[in-house]
Design an enzyme around this catalytic site. Sequence first.
Site, mmCIF file in Angstrom:
data_model
loop_
_atom_site.group_PDB
_atom_site.id
_atom_site.type_symbol
_atom_site.label_atom_id
_atom_site.label_comp_id
_atom_site.label_asym_id
_atom_site.label_seq_id
_atom_site.Cartn_x
_atom_site.Cartn_y
_atom_site.Cartn_z
ATOM 1 N N GLU A 62 -8.168 -20.278 -16.239
ATOM 2 C CA GLU A 62 -8.601 -20.890 -14.833
ATOM 3 C C GLU A 62 -10.133 -21.860 -15.357
ATOM 4 O O GLU A 62 -11.024 -21.961 -15.418
ATOM 5 C CB GLU A 62 -9.177 -19.807 -13.831
ATOM 6 C CG GLU A 62 -9.558 -20.786 -12.748
ATOM 7 C CD GLU A 62 -10.231 -20.027 -11.910
ATOM 8 O OE1 GLU A 62 -10.063 -20.521 -10.471
ATOM 9 O OE2 GLU A 62 -10.476 -19.138 -11.928
ATOM 10 N N ASP A 112 -3.981 4.269 2.947
ATOM 11 C CA ASP A 112 -5.539 3.396 3.112
ATOM 12 C C ASP A 112 -5.690 1.896 3.114
ATOM 13 O O ASP A 112 -7.125 2.107 3.742
ATOM 14 C CB ASP A 112 -6.763 4.099 1.787
ATOM 15 C CG ASP A 112 -6.586 3.227 0.706
ATOM 16 O OD1 ASP A 112 -5.027 2.268 0.674
ATOM 17 O OD2 ASP A 112 -6.650 3.143 -0.478
ATOM 18 N N ASP A 152 -5.892 -10.134 -15.582
ATOM 19 C CA ASP A 152 -6.653 -11.458 -15.053
ATOM 20 C C ASP A 152 -8.018 -11.059 -15.459
ATOM 21 O O ASP A 152 -8.005 -9.093 -15.841
ATOM 22 C CB ASP A 152 -6.920 -11.138 -13.516
ATOM 23 C CG ASP A 152 -7.845 -12.333 -12.394
ATOM 24 O OD1 ASP A 152 -8.382 -13.353 -13.348
ATOM 25 O OD2 ASP A 152 -7.192 -12.484 -11.694
ATOM 26 N N ASP A 174 -10.285 -15.999 -15.760
ATOM 27 C CA ASP A 174 -11.038 -16.460 -14.869
ATOM 28 C C ASP A 174 -12.104 -17.674 -15.140
ATOM 29 O O ASP A 174 -12.825 -17.278 -15.702
ATOM 30 C CB ASP A 174 -11.581 -15.039 -14.526
ATOM 31 C CG ASP A 174 -12.517 -15.074 -12.476
ATOM 32 O OD1 ASP A 174 -11.883 -15.459 -11.894
ATOM 33 O OD2 ASP A 174 -13.781 -15.421 -12.541
ATOM 34 N N ASP A 203 -2.179 -1.105 -3.625
ATOM 35 C CA ASP A 203 -2.260 -0.513 -4.769
ATOM 36 C C ASP A 203 -1.107 -0.680 -5.606
ATOM 37 O O ASP A 203 -0.005 -1.084 -5.485
ATOM 38 C CB ASP A 203 -2.654 0.804 -4.583
ATOM 39 C CG ASP A 203 -1.784 1.600 -3.477
ATOM 40 O OD1 ASP A 203 -0.292 1.567 -3.737
ATOM 41 O OD2 ASP A 203 -1.583 2.035 -3.038
ATOM 42 N N HIS A 224 -5.066 -16.614 -4.790
ATOM 43 C CA HIS A 224 -5.749 -16.246 -4.016
ATOM 44 C C HIS A 224 -7.123 -16.938 -3.136
ATOM 45 O O HIS A 224 -7.747 -16.287 -2.540
ATOM 46 C CB HIS A 224 -6.131 -14.419 -4.040
ATOM 47 C CG HIS A 224 -6.655 -15.195 -5.385
ATOM 48 N ND1 HIS A 224 -6.236 -15.820 -6.599
ATOM 49 C CD2 HIS A 224 -8.281 -15.060 -5.606
ATOM 50 C CE1 HIS A 224 -7.640 -15.708 -7.326
ATOM 51 N NE2 HIS A 224 -8.098 -15.622 -7.167
ATOM 52 N N ASP A 225 -7.317 -17.950 -3.687
ATOM 53 C CA ASP A 225 -8.333 -18.739 -3.642
ATOM 54 C C ASP A 225 -8.245 -19.686 -2.272
ATOM 55 O O ASP A 225 -8.939 -20.888 -1.806
ATOM 56 C CB ASP A 225 -9.323 -19.265 -4.298
ATOM 57 C CG ASP A 225 -9.760 -17.883 -5.995
ATOM 58 O OD1 ASP A 225 -9.804 -17.383 -5.305
ATOM 59 O OD2 ASP A 225 -10.272 -17.946 -6.666
ATOM 60 N N ASP A 240 1.271 -1.385 0.042
ATOM 61 C CA ASP A 240 0.115 0.144 -0.494
ATOM 62 C C ASP A 240 1.327 0.995 0.184
ATOM 63 O O ASP A 240 2.200 1.572 0.954
ATOM 64 C CB ASP A 240 -0.869 -0.020 1.067
ATOM 65 C CG ASP A 240 -1.559 1.374 1.355
ATOM 66 O OD1 ASP A 240 -2.025 1.591 0.267
ATOM 67 O OD2 ASP A 240 -2.115 1.304 3.068
HETATM 68 C C1 NOJ Z 1 -11.895 -17.430 -10.033
HETATM 69 C C2 NOJ Z 1 -11.606 -16.959 -8.575
HETATM 70 O O1 NOJ Z 1 -10.009 -16.479 -8.987
HETATM 71 C C3 NOJ Z 1 -12.118 -16.605 -7.699
HETATM 72 O O2 NOJ Z 1 -11.661 -15.308 -6.840
HETATM 73 C C4 NOJ Z 1 -13.905 -15.489 -7.409
HETATM 74 O O3 NOJ Z 1 -14.452 -15.594 -6.794
HETATM 75 C C5 NOJ Z 1 -14.568 -16.777 -8.719
HETATM 76 N N1 NOJ Z 1 -13.580 -17.179 -9.775
HETATM 77 C C6 NOJ Z 1 -14.821 -15.605 -9.591
HETATM 78 O O4 NOJ Z 1 -14.787 -14.257 -10.124
#
Ligand code: NOJ
Length: 569
Positions: free
Chosen positions: A269, A30, A103, A211, A34, A341-342, A26
């Site tokens: 993905e 904030d 992305d 995505d 960024d 990130h998931d 950051d």
């Molecule tokens: C896959 C992404 O990696 C995830 O973070 C997102 O919540 C879903 N697709 C919906 O876009």
Amino acid sequence: MAITSTDEDWWRTAVVYQVYPRSFADSDGDGIGDLRGLIDRLDHLALLGVDVVWLSPVYRSPQDDNGYDISDYQDIDPTFGTLADIDDLVAALHERGMRLMMDLVVNHTSDEHPWFVESRSSTDNPKRDWYWWRPPREGMAGGMPGAEPTNWESFFSGPAWEYDEASGEYFLHLFSRKQPDLNWENPEVRQAVHAMMRWWLDRGVDGFRMDVINLISKAPGLPDGVVQASGLGDGTPHFMNGPRIHEFLAEMNREVFQGRDSKVLTVGEMPGATIDDAVLYTDPERAEVDMVFTFEHMDVDHAQTKWDLVPLRLPALKAVLGRWQAGLADVGWNSLYWNNHDQARAVSRFGDDGAWRVRSATLLGTVLHLHRGTPYVYQGEELGMTNHPFGGIDTFRDIESLNHHAQAVGLGADPEHVLSSLRSRGRDNARTPVQWDDSPHAGFTTGEPWLPVNPNHDEVNAAAAIADEHSVFHHYRRLIELRHTVPVVAHGDFTMLLPDDEVVYAFTRSLDDVELLVLANFSGRAVQPDLDVTGWTDAEVLLDNVAPGSAAFTGRLEPWQALVLRRSQ
Ligand code: NOJ
């Protein structure tokens, strides 16, 4: 400066680093990361040696799903910066010989995207058909439970349809109700997406991570799915790898990627893609995408849903990854990842984030990076960052976790049990701020971070890792260097060994007269691999996460030891 490359295959020796911008760095205090913060930290990535940065969404967005809900594909959200910042990022990356992969989230938009606002405005609006609108189930009044046009469950819990009182119809949202699905059957939608992608390429970006791209083709008639424990139907057979998916991807490739000066890097993905699907998606002759993110290896430690945890059994993990290696050996290409990130942090999930944190993190890196395919490093993975000690439900931020908790507890599940699976598997684990140093907010922000920094940042941080040549960071740096300098790492054949062994992960790679043996002990006790190691005890030790610089393999593996041996015939 643009990167132009005539080498169509440069990406096969590349390593990609994923930045989740909200949590990376950051610059303005904030509490949210960024683009300026990212630009300021690019030397960290250059030192690590990665080739490509995949940037999770920074487009204009109401941030219902942290930017995966986009309201303007051709602008940057003020939280993250401006288009001028993106131009600076591209220039700063290219100066360092790195590329930028954006992305691309086009299965759905935000409900605040002007396309959807128009679509929703009336049933005869020209953009009505850009989304999936359907009347209530026959004989039922809109808004009543069960009146949804199909019984599909959303990935974020609850029905995948939202009722729009004004027009008396439902719209489809496979994710949150603020993420309506685009209707790819409509050629205008496809053309608008293609034009937007060309605009980004003209601006200088080098690729796209797409995505949930294998969800864009839905089965005609939208059939109901088999009812599950939640009471809703599993719609996935009707929209994963749907009937027109290959046609849509080949068209996109033709309309957007072909005939450009540089090879555009693409990764799809693809939840639910099988190996057979992946061969079709990634066969260069078919010109769809370069590689896919499979989920199969992420499914080995859960039962029916991602929240029903079962302990990892190493043979199951090896079986999955070994099948993908074999399945894409002749045609197509693999992507390789433990983290994004998931996903919860791999060192906490598959390793030992206590006493053996450094060893198990470096072991996981070794195993992954020595497979054949393109490795992805998720921010903080190179530091051995761990899961966060989350508390009650009010400590979580992610919509998936919050919705799951509400639904499961509503259906009568024990709240403590639900919380314990969120703590292990919730996506917020991956999203705590990157730990740059041991200062109060780990050098991430001068303000209040949007998600707390992991308390272990006084020990686990980039400054400490860079100063210690035995750190996870330097081990990853060496792995990346190996891929760049030792051709068998990127290009060699892969053979899995000891498929049934519960603790040793072992395989060979070979190219021409060079052979590598990779051995990894997934346990906290020393073991003797049950392997004929004749011919390997005097092989060169290319990499060792326990005693860097060790001269020979003794036949025994120390706790969480990972070795890469090389011999020539
Ligand atoms: C896959 C992404 O990696 C995830 O973070 C997102 O919540 C879903 N697709 C919906 O876009």
